[in-house]
Scaffold this active site. Structure first.
Site, short mmCIF file in Angstrom:
data_model
loop_
_atom_site.label_atom_id
_atom_site.label_comp_id
_atom_site.label_asym_id
_atom_site.label_seq_id
_atom_site.Cartn_x
_atom_site.Cartn_y
_atom_site.Cartn_z
CG LEU A 37 -4.35 -5.26 -4.39
CD1 LEU A 37 -5.56 -5.92 -3.74
CD2 LEU A 37 -3.29 -6.31 -4.75
CB SER A 38 -4.68 -4.79 -10.89
OG SER A 38 -5.35 -4.55 -12.11
N GLY A 39 -6.95 -2.36 -10.19
CA GLY A 39 -8.37 -2.10 -9.99
C GLY A 39 -8.70 -1.30 -8.76
CB ALA A 40 -6.69 -0.21 -5.85
N GLY A 41 -7.91 1.76 -8.22
CA GLY A 41 -8.25 3.13 -8.61
C GLY A 41 -7.07 4.08 -8.69
CE LYS A 42 -2.04 0.77 -9.15
NZ LYS A 42 -3.19 -0.18 -9.13
CB SER A 43 -4.88 4.87 -13.66
OG SER A 43 -3.73 4.07 -13.78
CB SER A 110 5.16 -0.02 -7.03
OG SER A 110 4.12 0.76 -6.49
#
Length: 201
Positions: A37-43, A110
């Site tokens: 999700l957005s904000g999960a910390g992927k980047s 994604s």
């Protein structure tokens, strides 16, 4: 339906092969596909991992969802069709990085399994490593680093994953990182341990 002129396009084999590039660099190449999700910390996680890979002298690169939409995927929206095309393009670019002998870290929401599986099918077995950056919707909303959840709740953003558009969790990802429970350092180490166990690095 074939596009006009495509029947004249022929794949040109490169002189230097992937295995030779990997041998020169001293490690295998792969796609580390960060999804969540957005904000999960992927980047954040992808960049922290790449920093460690760089410190080890390994060839790596980060492809970030927002950054790619500034160039290669500029003009694509967030409809299901555009999301699919967004991932298709990044999958093809990632495949090129693998062929170049590089570990590519891709940070994209994604949301659809079918699209992620399509990227997996582009490369050899073991070269696509799905990393589910798992974080509860509540925690992501509390973080809301870009203020997107607030806008989505207010109806200012349509087709927002987790709110007005679905997110399909991976069925069997290679790695699961619970970022609402682990530190960045612990999360990165979990991935490094996996890469070493699989003899990628």
């Amino acid at each position: 339906m074939s596009l006009k002129g495509t029947e004249n396009i022929v794949w040109h084999e490169t002189t230097i092969k992937k295995a030779e590039r990997q041998k020169q660099k001293g490690h295998k190449s792969s796609i580390l596909w960060f999804t969540g999700l957005s904000g999960a910390g992927k980047s954040t996680l992808a960049n922290a991992l790449e920093y460690q890979l760089f410190q080890k002298g390994l060839s790596s690169y980060v492809l970030d969802g927002d950054n790619v939409r500034h160039g290669l995927n500029k003009g694509l929206g967030f409809s299901d069709e555009d999301r699919k095309e967004n991932i298709r393009r990044i999958g093809e670019v990632s495949k090129l990085f693998v062929d170049a002998g590089t570990i590519v870290c891709t940070a994209f929401i994604s949301p659809f399994r079918e699209d992620r599986d399509a990227v997996r099918a582009l490369v050899e077995k073991g070269e696509f490593i799905e990393i589910y950056v798992r974080c509860s919707l509540d925690a992501c909303e509390q973080r809301d680093p870009k203020g997107l959840y607030k806008k989505a709740r207010a109806g200012e953003i349509r087709d927002f994953t987790g709110i007005s558009s679905p997110y399909e969790e991976p069925n069997s990802p290679e790695i699961i990182i619970d970022t609402d429970q682990l530190t960045i350092e612990q999360s990165v180490q979990q991935i490094l341990d996996y890469l070493q166990k699989k003899e990628i690095i």
